[in-house]
Every structure is written in C-alpha cells, then in structure tokens.
Scaffold this motif. Structure first.
Motif, PDB file in Angstrom:
ATOM      1  N   LEU A  87     -96.428 -27.864  41.109  1.00 60.76           N
ATOM      2  CA  LEU A  87     -95.164 -28.574  41.288  1.00 60.76           C
ATOM      3  C   LEU A  87     -94.909 -29.519  40.111  1.00 60.76           C
ATOM      4  N   LEU A  88     -95.953 -30.227  39.714  1.00 59.53           N
ATOM      5  CA  LEU A  88     -95.824 -31.144  38.567  1.00 59.53           C
ATOM      6  C   LEU A  88     -95.434 -30.388  37.308  1.00 59.53           C
ATOM      7  N   LEU A  89     -96.035 -29.215  37.161  1.00 60.84           N
ATOM      8  CA  LEU A  89     -95.736 -28.414  35.968  1.00 60.84           C
ATOM      9  C   LEU A  89     -94.266 -28.012  35.963  1.00 60.84           C
ATOM     10  N   MET A  90     -93.752 -27.645  37.142  1.00 68.72           N
ATOM     11  CA  MET A  90     -92.352 -27.266  37.240  1.00 68.72           C
ATOM     12  C   MET A  90     -91.459 -28.471  36.936  1.00 68.72           C
ATOM     13  N   LEU A  91     -91.810 -29.604  37.512  1.00 70.03           N
ATOM     14  CA  LEU A  91     -91.008 -30.817  37.289  1.00 70.03           C
ATOM     15  C   LEU A  91     -91.022 -31.209  35.818  1.00 70.03           C
ATOM     16  N   SER A  92     -92.146 -30.987  35.167  1.00 69.73           N
ATOM     17  CA  SER A  92     -92.270 -31.411  33.763  1.00 69.73           C
ATOM     18  C   SER A  92     -91.311 -30.643  32.864  1.00 69.73           C
ATOM     19  N   ARG A  93     -90.903 -29.462  33.323  1.00 74.17           N
ATOM     20  CA  ARG A  93     -90.025 -28.648  32.471  1.00 74.17           C
ATOM     21  C   ARG A  93     -88.669 -29.320  32.289  1.00 74.17           C
ATOM     22  N   THR A  94     -88.293 -30.176  33.243  1.00 69.44           N
ATOM     23  CA  THR A  94     -86.997 -30.844  33.117  1.00 69.44           C
ATOM     24  C   THR A  94     -86.990 -31.823  31.945  1.00 69.44           C
ATOM     25  N   GLN A  95     -88.191 -32.199  31.520  1.00 65.17           N
ATOM     26  CA  GLN A  95     -88.244 -33.139  30.382  1.00 65.17           C
ATOM     27  C   GLN A  95     -87.981 -32.441  29.056  1.00 65.17           C
ATOM     28  N   VAL A 121     -95.782 -39.114  31.277  1.00 69.32           N
ATOM     29  CA  VAL A 121     -96.426 -39.019  32.579  1.00 69.32           C
ATOM     30  C   VAL A 121     -95.771 -39.991  33.563  1.00 69.32           C
ATOM     31  N   LEU A 122     -95.329 -41.130  33.047  1.00 73.43           N
ATOM     32  CA  LEU A 122     -94.666 -42.103  33.911  1.00 73.43           C
ATOM     33  C   LEU A 122     -93.413 -41.495  34.543  1.00 73.43           C
ATOM     34  N   GLU A 123     -92.640 -40.857  33.690  1.00 75.75           N
ATOM     35  CA  GLU A 123     -91.416 -40.232  34.179  1.00 75.75           C
ATOM     36  C   GLU A 123     -91.742 -39.117  35.180  1.00 75.75           C
ATOM     37  N   LEU A 124     -92.798 -38.375  34.851  1.00 75.92           N
ATOM     38  CA  LEU A 124     -93.206 -37.277  35.717  1.00 75.92           C
ATOM     39  C   LEU A 124     -93.647 -37.812  37.089  1.00 75.92           C
ATOM     40  N   ALA A 125     -94.383 -38.914  37.037  1.00 77.59           N
ATOM     41  CA  ALA A 125     -94.851 -39.519  38.291  1.00 77.59           C
ATOM     42  C   ALA A 125     -93.658 -39.918  39.142  1.00 77.59           C
ATOM     43  N   GLU A 126     -92.654 -40.471  38.499  1.00 79.28           N
ATOM     44  CA  GLU A 126     -91.461 -40.887  39.242  1.00 79.28           C
ATOM     45  C   GLU A 126     -90.731 -39.694  39.842  1.00 79.28           C
ATOM     46  N   GLN A 127     -90.659 -38.631  39.054  1.00 80.80           N
ATOM     47  CA  GLN A 127     -90.014 -37.419  39.548  1.00 80.80           C
ATOM     48  C   GLN A 127     -90.732 -36.884  40.779  1.00 80.80           C
ATOM     49  N   PHE A 138     -89.514 -36.596  44.614  1.00 79.11           N
ATOM     50  CA  PHE A 138     -89.536 -35.324  45.330  1.00 79.11           C
ATOM     51  C   PHE A 138     -90.189 -35.491  46.707  1.00 79.11           C
ATOM     52  N   VAL A 139     -91.330 -36.192  46.709  1.00 83.23           N
ATOM     53  CA  VAL A 139     -92.047 -36.371  47.964  1.00 83.23           C
ATOM     54  C   VAL A 139     -91.216 -37.202  48.946  1.00 83.23           C
ATOM     55  N   VAL A 165    -101.870 -36.590  48.678  1.00 83.81           N
ATOM     56  CA  VAL A 165    -102.956 -37.203  47.907  1.00 83.81           C
ATOM     57  C   VAL A 165    -102.505 -37.403  46.466  1.00 83.81           C
ATOM     58  N   MET A 166    -101.891 -36.384  45.924  1.00 79.45           N
ATOM     59  CA  MET A 166    -101.403 -36.473  44.554  1.00 79.45           C
ATOM     60  C   MET A 166    -100.344 -37.564  44.438  1.00 79.45           C
ATOM     61  N   ALA A 167     -99.476 -37.673  45.453  1.00 81.19           N
ATOM     62  CA  ALA A 167     -98.433 -38.707  45.429  1.00 81.19           C
ATOM     63  C   ALA A 167     -99.066 -40.089  45.388  1.00 81.19           C
ATOM     64  N   ALA A 168    -100.090 -40.278  46.211  1.00 80.54           N
ATOM     65  CA  ALA A 168    -100.753 -41.588  46.250  1.00 80.54           C
ATOM     66  C   ALA A 168    -101.381 -41.904  44.892  1.00 80.54           C
ATOM     67  N   TRP A 169    -102.010 -40.864  44.315  1.00 78.71           N
ATOM     68  CA  TRP A 169    -102.671 -41.086  43.032  1.00 78.71           C
ATOM     69  C   TRP A 169    -101.646 -41.395  41.935  1.00 78.71           C
ATOM     70  N   LEU A 170    -100.516 -40.689  41.985  1.00 75.77           N
ATOM     71  CA  LEU A 170     -99.477 -40.908  40.972  1.00 75.77           C
ATOM     72  C   LEU A 170     -98.848 -42.297  41.134  1.00 75.77           C
ATOM     73  N   ALA A 171     -98.723 -42.741  42.370  1.00 70.69           N
ATOM     74  CA  ALA A 171     -98.184 -44.078  42.612  1.00 70.69           C
ATOM     75  C   ALA A 171     -99.114 -45.130  42.016  1.00 70.69           C
ATOM     76  N   PHE A 172    -100.399 -44.893  42.209  1.00 69.60           N
ATOM     77  CA  PHE A 172    -101.405 -45.781  41.640  1.00 69.60           C
ATOM     78  C   PHE A 172    -101.340 -45.749  40.111  1.00 69.60           C
ATOM     79  N   LEU A 173    -101.241 -44.542  39.580  1.00 71.55           N
ATOM     80  CA  LEU A 173    -101.176 -44.387  38.132  1.00 71.55           C
ATOM     81  C   LEU A 173     -99.928 -45.060  37.575  1.00 71.55           C
ATOM     82  N   LYS A 174     -98.833 -44.909  38.291  1.00 72.60           N
ATOM     83  CA  LYS A 174     -97.559 -45.481  37.850  1.00 72.60           C
ATOM     84  C   LYS A 174     -97.678 -47.003  37.748  1.00 72.60           C
TER      85      LYS A 174
END
Lengths: 216, 264, 216
Positions: free
Chosen positions: B38-46, B55-61, B65-66, B82-91
C-alpha cells in the motif's frame, strides 16, 4: 535467446529461405512427441514452405551424426544412431560378497547334494531363510533336484553347471575333501570324529542323503 | 454501495466524488499485499525517485488512508494498523527536534530504512516481471518431445571363491564337533525335565510302583533314549528322596527299583 | 542402420576420436528431455573421453540451428530455438497461472537465495502463505537449501536447476538485472535499525545470507 541475427518472417506471402525452413522442420521434429508427417509439417510451417525438401536437407545434415532423421511409416522422426544404442543403457555393477548364511548353505548343498532344506538346517544348526535359497537359485548356483522318496516328499537341492563353472570344478566330486581341508589348514589337526568320516560312514540321520550323494 | 449504507454515512457529508474516490481506494484494499504494498502504491503519487521520496509525506498519506478507512468502517487487518502506529511514531520523531541523549536510531535512519524497503520491493516487482517475460520452457522453447529413456541396469555381482566355499564348509564341520550336544538333544532327557515330570506324577503313586513305569511314552524303544530317560528319572527320584518326597526300594542288585509317595 | 563405415571402438584404452565423442554426446543429449550433467556424460561415454570438449564442439555445431545446445547450471540440454516457439503451439504445455504472491516470492528466492521465509516476508511486507511455497516447490522451481546457522536454524530456499531450465538461464548469475540490483544494494538484507531490530539474530542472519549468496 537465439544466436541468429536475421529475422525469420520476410513477408506475408513469400516463403522463408530453405535454410530457415530446415530450421523449422528441425525444431518441430525435435519437440514433437510423435513422428511427424509431411502434411503436418506443411500445416505448421508458414505458407509456401516445402517441408519435403526441408526434410531432405535435414536428413543429409544428420547423416553420420549421433542422431539421424528416420522415416517411420508415413512420418519422420529423430532417432539415436543405431550404433550408439549402447549409450542409452546405464549399467552399474556392484560387487558384493555373499552373506555367510548363503555361502554356508551353498557349501552344504555342494558337499551333501541332493539335500533337503531340513537337512541343511540340521547341519547348519539354524534355520535357512527363504531369501538365502532364492538368492542362490537366482545366481543359478543351486537348483531343485529330485524329490526325496520319504514322507512329505521334500524337494532337494543340487548345485548347477554354472556353479561348477564359477568355481572352476569339473564335477561336485572334485570339491576338496575333509583331508584336503585339513591339509589347507582349514580344519583343526586333532581328529574330529564326525568330520573324519567318509560320507557313507555317517550316522543314520544323513544316510538317506548320503546314499544319493554325488549321484549324477 | 446502495442507499442504506449511504444513509449510515450521511453524517460524514462526503461529496459523492470524494466518496467514490475513497471507495475506489477501499475496494482496492483487497488487492494490496500488505501495508508495504500500500505504501508503495501511495508513494507513486509523489512522482519522484523512490530514493528521494518524502517519508514524512508518505506517512501522512498512509495515516490519512487509514483514517478514511476507519471512517468508512472498513476493517483493516492488524498489520495495516501496526504500520499506521509506527508511521505515526515516525512522523512525530521527524517533526520534533531530537531529544538530547536519546537512544536508538534517529528518525532519519528509520525513514531511510523505510525508503530502502520500498525501493527493494519495487525492484523485486520489476525483477519478477522481467523474469516472467523471459522465454519459457514449454511455451517459447521446447525439450525433446520424444525422449529415449535410458535403461538403467543395476547388476549386482556376487562373488565367492572356492576358498570361501571351503572355509564355510570347514566352519560348519568344526562347529558340529564343538557342539554335539545340540545336534543330539532330541535323544537326551535331562534330570531337570525328569524332576518336573515326577513332581506331577508322584501324587498318584500311593502304592509301590516300578520306576520304569514312570518313563515317558516314546522313550522306551530307542536304546539311547531309554538309557537317557532312565538315568534322568533315577537321578530325579534320588533328589526327591533326599527332599523326603518319595520312598525308594530295591529287592536286590539289578532288581526293579520301586518308588511310592512318602506320606507327610 | 548407420551411414558411418568406421567402427567406433578402436581399443580398450584409447578414447574415441573427438568427432565420435561429439556424436556420443549428441545422442545422449538428444535422448534426454532433462539436462544432463558433464559428470553423467562422462559416466556414460567410454573411458578417456572428454565430454566438456565434445560439448564445446557440439554447441558450435548447433549455433543458429532449429535446436541449440544450452547450458543449465552444471548440466547441458538440447532446446528448440526460442524464435521458433510459434511453430510449436501444438506442444505448448498449459501453464498454471501463478498468483502475484507466487511470482514475487519466486523472484525473491531467485535473487536473494539462499533466503529464509522470514526474509521473504520482510521484503514483501506480508506473510508468505504455505500454499505459495508449496506451489513453487511442486513446480520444482524452488527447493530447501541449507539451514541458516542462526538461532532457530531456519530453513532456506533456493531455486532449482529446473527453474534455470524453465527460464533459459545458465545460472542464477544470469538473472535479468542481477548485477545492477546488487550494485544498487537492493539485494542486501539490510537490517531494520535499532528498536525494530530483533536483538542479535538479525546481524548473524544478514552476514550469513550475504556470504552464501550466489555461492556457486
């Protein structure tokens, strides 16, 4: 994928060059699970091809090679050259020693023939397995003799010609006797009542077998 | 996507176009092979090289989505969350200045690793496509259609020499001499056997009886067997007499030996 | 049967001439649908033959022909030229449609071998189903490799010779783009930094994996 640089299809209506047709026939014949007729080749090759001529070229090309183009009825197939047929067989020879049970059983048959299975067991003091007898029969070293004319008419075993060949004997009588065994150091020198005896002097248990010993 | 559901979602006040977009995304969720996909697909919009991806923008995307999915009451598999939680932390780590003396990897390192994972997944996708585009056996090129099977002959050559044969026979003959007992066992009656027998029989011997009458059937014809069984039974009654179980008498030398049960 | 006049066997200890060895290798390879190793050729050809040289001659002979001699790992096979595939529609084997998961898993095993299931899952970011692995094993495209010498001793997967044969690859080194991928570091098993990393496993696995990669 291929080493050829030239494209195959020249035009829609022009037949490919003969060399190309030959390649096509070659590939089709190679890949086909059955011999291929000229008609089938024509149906599968591009329009305007001459499969018969392509086959003639191909046949010449494979003359003297490891595989040849041969005619099978109306059809054609690639086949191993007849003189190389031996390469299609893989033979592995395993050298194996006969088991102790087998060699002892064989020795008893050789020295006491014709001998019944019960007698072999009595002499060896242990049961003789079916497999041991089978193995010796398979090796063509022993065979069935006449049935013993005693209750139950048990079968007897005798050694074969092939056995004599293998062990370099003219007849079973040439088997080394007890004296020679002793002379060869294979038997103890002290007198051994049983072993000393000539076959016909032995006790009544074996006398039936002994009277027939070496009969043939 | 019929009306009742739309009613349920009424309060969201989504414009139809937005909802269509959201649903398109959701419908696709089934097609995703996990959060990384899913992240890979979202990244294509960039529309940038994966190496320069934000990665920040990707995390927000991804978080958006979630959120949209949960607003639409789509149940996302646990690993997406789980990935959402981790990305929120990363963000949050990416946005805030690093704490002095903080342990563990920096936010930049984590972000770089995520970018690497995406790039690697993308590379594997492309490699898989190139692999499958190759000429394949049985489709583009072919093996021999009429293979000639190799006949496999396994031959076992059993060897034995005349010497082996002689040794074997000598071994058997030698064995005979060392254990004649085994060979002749069927002519021998042991004292133990006799004792066992007599113990059973003596109960019936209230009167004096000849020892010979106690011998087992079939042991009185063959002389060797008769001798063996007589000796065994004689030894047995001596033993029993010693124990006080029987009385033994003999009229004179060589007269029949008689026994009877000793009354307690 | 054959058009050749000369006898093949010259003497017991002298190897046949190279032209003859080439014929033999040709016959053996034509007869087999599966790739044949040099060792197997040597075992089947007469003593003293040089199968590797015979193969080199044979390969040259079939350059540009309808069938070619191709290398598959340690083995060799005759295969029709790929540009003639369209003629062989009749022989085409219906191939099972592979799922996206199966195709990606196959690619990951091929490019990262030997690779553990955990590593495949890390690369794809999703669990690998038992069925996917089973399907690839059934196709004989992947097989179990050596266990990784790390805690838990996980099994690894590698691609088979049959995989190489199917995709017309001489070795795993010839996978499309493998050099570029390695140069870009995309075949590295880079561990997750810090917190996400499992205590000590990850480091060992990585180093072991990379040193074994394309070891042959």
């Amino acid at each position: 994928m291929t080493d050829r640089a030239e494209p195959i299809e020249k035009s829609l209506f022009e037949a490919p060059p003969m060399a190309e047709q030959e390649r096509m026939a070659e590939a089709i014949l190679f890949a086909s699970a059955e011999p291929v007729t000229v008609a089938e080749l024509a149906a599968r090759m591009p329009h305007g091809c001459d499969p018969a001529e392509a086959l003639a070229h191909l046949r010449r090309r494979y003359v003297g090679r490891g595989v040849n183009l041969v005619r099978v009825g109306d059809a054609w197939a690639m086949r191993t050259a007849a003189d190389l047929g031996h390469l299609m067989r893989k033979e592995t020879v395993e050298q194996r020693k006969l088991s102790r049970a087998a060699i002892e059983t064989l020795a008893i048959v050789a020295y006491h023939q014709p001998v019944t299975r019960a007698e072999i067991e009595e002499i060896r003091g242990v049961a003789v397995s079916r497999g041991t007898i089978d193995q010796l029969m398979e090796l063509d070293w022993i065979r069935l003799g006449r049935r013993r004319m005693t209750p139950g008419r048990p079968v007897t075993f005798v050694v074969t010609e092939h056995f004599l060949d293998h062990f370099g004997l003219e007849s079973a009588r040439d088997l080394p006797g007890v004296k020679e065994l002793r002379a060869a150091g294979l038997l103890d020198n002290r007198p051994l009542p049983g072993a000393m005896q000539k076959p016909d002097e032995e006790d009544d248990e074996t006398s039936a077998g002994q009277s027939e010993l070496f009969e043939d | 996507m019929s009306d009742p559901i739309a009613d349920d979602w009424g309060e969201e006040r989504l414009a139809p176009a937005d909802r269509m977009a959201a649903e398109a995304l959701i419908v696709d969720v089934d097609g995703y092979e996990g959060p990384l996909d899913l992240l890979l697909m979202l990244s294509r919009t960039q529309k940038v090289d994966l190496r320069r991806i934000s990665v920040l923008e990707l995390a927000e995307q991804y978080l958006a989505f979630v959120n949209r999915a949960s607003a639409l009451r789509i149940e996302l598999a646990a690993d997406y969350l789980v990935m959402a939680a981790w990305l929120a932390f990363l963000k949050s780590r990416l946005l805030l200045p690093p704490e002095p003396g903080a342990e563990g990897p920096s936010a930049e390192e984590l972000a770089a690793h995520l970018a690497f994972q995406l790039e690697r997944l993308q590379a594997m996708r492309e490699a898989a496509a190139r692999l499958m585009a190759r000429d394949q056996l049985g489709r583009d090129f072919f093996a021999r259609g009429l293979p000639e099977d190799v006949t496999r002959l396994r031959k076992i050559d059993y060897s034995a020499t005349l010497l082996d044969l002689m040794r074997a026979y000598a071994r058997i003959r030698t064995k005979d001499d060392f254990r004649p007992f085994v060979m002749d066992r069927n002519h021998v009656f042991t004292m133990e056997q006799a004792l066992e027998r007599m113990r059973g029989l003596i109960g019936y011997a209230g009167e004096w009886a000849d020892l010979t009458s106690f011998l087992p059937d079939g042991w009185d014809v063959n002389p060797m067997r008769r001798r063996s069984s007589t000796a065994a039974h004689f030894a047995a009654i001596l033993e029993m007499a010693k124990r006080g179980q029987v009385e033994v008498r003999q009229g004179e030398t060589f007269a029949p030996i008689q026994i009877r049960r000793k009354e307690p």
